[in-house]
Design a protein around this motif. Structure first.
Motif, short mmCIF file in Angstrom:
data_model
loop_
_atom_site.label_atom_id
_atom_site.label_comp_id
_atom_site.label_asym_id
_atom_site.label_seq_id
_atom_site.Cartn_x
_atom_site.Cartn_y
_atom_site.Cartn_z
N ALA A 544 0.87 -1.19 0.00
CA ALA A 544 0.00 0.00 0.00
C ALA A 544 0.90 1.23 0.00
CB ALA A 544 -0.88 0.00 1.24
N CYS A 545 0.52 2.21 -0.80
CA CYS A 545 1.33 3.43 -0.88
C CYS A 545 0.48 4.63 -0.51
CB CYS A 545 1.84 3.65 -2.29
SG CYS A 545 2.97 2.38 -2.78
N ILE A 546 1.13 5.62 0.03
CA ILE A 546 0.44 6.87 0.33
C ILE A 546 1.39 8.03 0.03
CG2 ILE A 546 -1.15 6.02 2.11
CD1 ILE A 546 1.62 7.84 3.49
N GLY A 547 0.83 9.23 -0.04
CA GLY A 547 1.67 10.40 -0.22
C GLY A 547 1.87 11.05 1.14
N ILE A 557 6.46 9.65 -1.77
CA ILE A 557 5.76 8.37 -1.65
C ILE A 557 6.29 7.59 -0.45
CG2 ILE A 557 5.27 6.16 -2.78
CD1 ILE A 557 5.61 7.60 -5.46
N ALA A 558 5.38 7.05 0.36
CA ALA A 558 5.76 6.09 1.39
C ALA A 558 5.04 4.79 1.06
CB ALA A 558 5.36 6.59 2.77
N ALA A 559 5.78 3.69 1.07
CA ALA A 559 5.20 2.40 0.72
C ALA A 559 5.24 1.48 1.93
CB ALA A 559 5.97 1.77 -0.44
N PHE A 560 4.18 0.72 2.11
CA PHE A 560 4.10 -0.27 3.18
C PHE A 560 3.95 -1.63 2.52
CE2 PHE A 560 3.60 2.51 6.86
CZ PHE A 560 3.28 3.71 6.24
N VAL A 561 4.82 -2.56 2.90
CA VAL A 561 4.88 -3.82 2.18
C VAL A 561 4.85 -4.99 3.17
CG1 VAL A 561 6.44 -5.24 0.79
CG2 VAL A 561 6.15 -2.82 0.24
N THR A 562 4.04 -5.99 2.86
CA THR A 562 4.15 -7.24 3.62
C THR A 562 4.81 -8.27 2.70
OG1 THR A 562 2.00 -8.13 2.96
CG2 THR A 562 2.03 -6.75 4.92
N PRO A 591 9.96 5.42 -3.90
CA PRO A 591 9.47 5.88 -2.59
C PRO A 591 10.61 6.43 -1.73
CG PRO A 591 8.81 3.60 -3.03
CD PRO A 591 9.81 3.97 -4.06
N ASP A 592 10.34 7.46 -0.98
CA ASP A 592 11.32 7.94 0.00
C ASP A 592 11.44 6.95 1.14
OD1 ASP A 592 11.38 10.19 -1.57
OD2 ASP A 592 11.49 11.56 0.15
#
Ligand code: 7RM
Length: 643
Positions: A544-547, A557-562, A591-592
């Motif tokens: 899931a990504c968000i700004g 961009i910040a990304a959350f990954v499982t 992503p940053d």
């Protein structure tokens, strides 16, 4: 020195351009807003300012959401940008002042540009390009890129310009979607003294692509490149014997001028379709009125031709108006952080149109860089791409415009084709941070979900309530997506995807995207686009990504990954995933932050709650978690963000 005046409180500063500026302005009479209330009459009069082979039968046919503007009219965009300026003194006027990254420069007059475009149009014909066939252009900011666009327009072949910073895979998707047979590119591009391997990306993109028959290569850097015999041909070889005689094709007003891919809320970019007569009417009028264009202006729009701003306000708007444009290949920090100001001084630029993200970067570098250059030629400044914070507005006003130049903050989109909300600097007073009021003949309202106008001061959604001439006509080969994305919220009203409010003076304040689109340095990236790339990686289960707010870029961009069962998390994997995105989409999508986590916060129905991810990425207290299926997910995430 002529000065404007500020009135009012700190929080609601109003700036009135100087009397001198207002007196000399092209549009100096506020009456224009009232006059344009008769929208169709206004736009019809503006269309008449272009050169038509045949006049239209009707101004507008509106079968929501499909519009036909100036139907029955015949026109050519390249003719309007070139041929019509050849009769009088504009013939020998510079059309393009090119500044190469290494410091080389080249001036092309209107007569010269016309000749090059005609020759290249004949080259395209000799390659078998037919009216209606989409040509893809993947090039750095060199004059040949503009020549290629105008040559396509001349023979009625829609162009699809793909930003040179996009990766091979992004290029491949766009070539396939457009079904191009011909691709125009360059050997390489200069970037901060080094070279980027443009042609190498093309070769990678074309592996597995059947459709492309010819690749035309402009030699820019002279780097070694791989050549595929019969397919790859050199621009300069083809141009040697090309005839400079190529009458412009008589196009229908509603024939496609170009398609341009833009990010939306699903993974696949949308091919936004723009047509000819209405688009040219919209961009030429807005360019002239908002930038207060005079015959001797040196106009510089710093946007890349790969974005809509490059199409509308570097190429089609200014050239239909016979302006002199500056075309710059490089970056603001090479060889020094004063490169922009060096260019303003060197060419005596009078109008500068740039992005808030650049302005914030200049702020960080400090006023020392602009201060050592002569910026006295400047008379008007403009911004586009994202909301400008009042602090950056004031810095731009003070250190670049030296408190003399009005700033036009212009709100619009790839889809709108033309500027929709912006001041007329001879008429409209300015407020730092507000894009001011809708352009004459444009109807914008702030609505709630149900489609009712909200009260002044309340936040709602930007809606365009009447058709406008440069509006997108459809999504290329996907009219359902066009209807869904823009016209399904409220019948007959365009949904822009932005949140905004209107103040007590009727001024618009854009807040930003309300959908899953992240605006990184003024460039739109769909969260779904990044997520779908991440889940293609063998280590990734879900993403899931968000700004998140970023000081310079506006958003990052910040990304959350499982991860999948059995995959161990590591710093190397984080780096690898970031790099994977840069390779698959392009460096702008990297992503940053990328967090590896056990779980993503979800509702009981399995929807990822992005709001919680946003709180975590921004380091804020987490808001309401009552809809969360499993609260342990959030506890784990909180630990992550603190580590
Ligand atoms: C021209 C362009 C469009 C999105 C749009 C907004 C944001 C653009 C402004 C702005 C506040 C502005 N096309 N945006 N201009 N927000 N003030 N002056 O940027 O298709 O690439 O992006 O950009 O969110 O919806 S675009």
């Amino acid at each position: 020195m002529t000065e404007g005046v500020f009135k009012g409180l700190e929080e609601n500063r109003i700036f009135q351009p100087s009397e001198d500026f207002r007196k000399k302005a092209l549009i100096a009479d506020p009456e224009i807003y009232a006059k344009a209330e008769d929208r169709l009459a206004f736009w019809e009069e503006r269309a008449a300012d272009l050169s038509w082979f045949k006049k239209w039968d009707s101004v507008l046919q509106w079968n929501p959401p499909h519009a036909r503007w100036f139907d029955g009219g015949k026109i050519n965009a390249s003719y309007n940008c070139l041929d019509r300026h050849l009769e009088g003194p504009r013939r020998e006027k510079p059309a393009i002042i090119f500044e190469g990254e290494p410091g080389d420069s080249l001036v092309l007059t209107y007569a010269e540009l016309h000749r090059e475009v005609c020759k290249f149009a004949n080259v395209l014909k000799s390659m078998g390009v037919k009216k209606g066939e989409v040509v893809t252009i993947y090039m750095p900011m060199v004059p040949e890129a503009v020549i290629a666009m105008l040559a396509c327009a001349r023979i009625g072949a829609p162009h699809s310009v793909v930003f040179g910073g996009f990766s091979a895979e992004a290029l491949r998707d766009r070539i396939n979607d457009a079904g191009s047979k011909v691709l125009i590119t360059s050997d390489g591009a200069f970037r901060r003294g080094k070279t980027l391997p443009i042609k190498q990306n093309v070769c990678a993109a074309l592996k597995g692509v059947q459709g492309i028959e010819k690749v035309i290569i402009v030699n820019r850097t002279g780097i070694d490149i791989e050549i595929i015999p019969n397919r790859d041909v050199f621009y300069h070889d083809l141009m040697k014997d090309a005839s400079p005689d190529c009458p412009a094709e008589q196009m229908e007003a509603e024939d496609i001028l170009f398609i341009l891919y833009t990010s939306g809320t699903t993974g696949k970019p949308k091919g936004v379709v723009h047509t000819t007569g209405g688009y040219l009417t919209g961009v030429s009028t807005t360019h002239q009125y908002i930038f207060d264009i005079k015959e001797d202006d040196i106009y510089w729009c710093t946007a890349d031709i790969g974005w809509i701003t490059g199409h509308s306000y570097l190429v089609y708007g200014p050239l239909t108006n016979g302006s002199t444009i500056v075309l710059f290949e490089g970056t603001p920090d090479y060889p020094e952080k004063d490169r922009f100001w060096e260019i303003v001084e060197k060419y005596k630029v009078t109008i500068l149109y740039t992005a808030p993200t650049a302005i914030r970067t200049f702020m960080k570098w400090g006023a020392g860089y602009p201060d050592k250059r002569d910026l006295s030629s400047l008379r008007l400044l403009g911004t586009v791409g994202e909301p400008i914070n009042p602090e950056a507005w004031m810095w731009f006003f003070k250190h670049i415009g030296k408190e003399r130049c009005p700033i036009v903050d212009t709100w619009w989109q790839t889809e709108t084709g033309m500027i929709m909300i912006a001041p007329l600097p001879g008429v409209t007073n300015l407020k730092p941070g507000s894009c001011t009021v809708p352009f004459p003949g444009v109807k914008v309202e702030i609505l709630n979900k149900a489609g009712q106008p909200v009260q002044n001061g309340e936040v709602g959604f930007v809606a365009i309530t009447e058709p406008w001439p440069a509006m997108l006509r459809t999504v290329y080969q996907d009219d359902n997506r066009f209807k869904d994305a823009y016209w399904s919220n409220w019948p007959e009203k365009y949904f822009a995807g932005d949140g905004a409010k209107v103040d007590e003076d009727g001024y618009f304040w854009i807040i930003g995207r309300v959908d899953d689109v992240i605006n990184v340095s003024g460039h739109r990236i769909g969260t779904a686009e990044v997520e779908s790339v991440l889940v293609e990686h063998p280590a990734v289960a879900e993403a899931a990504c968000i700004g998140k707010t970023h000081e310079l870029k506006g958003q990052a961009i910040a990304a959350f990954v499982t991860l999948r069962e059995g995959v161990a998390s590591s710093d190397e994997l984080v780096d690898e995933l970031k790099k994977y995105i840069a390779v698959k989409i392009g460096a702008i999508a990297r992503p940053d932050d990328l967090y590896l986590t056990e779980e993503l916060p979800k509702t009981r129905s399995g929807k990822i709650i992005r709001r919680i991810l946003r709180d975590i990425a921004e380091g804020r207290a987490i808001g309401d978690t009552t809809t969360l299926a499993d609260s342990s997910a959030v506890e784990a995430l909180q630990k992550l963000s603190r580590s």
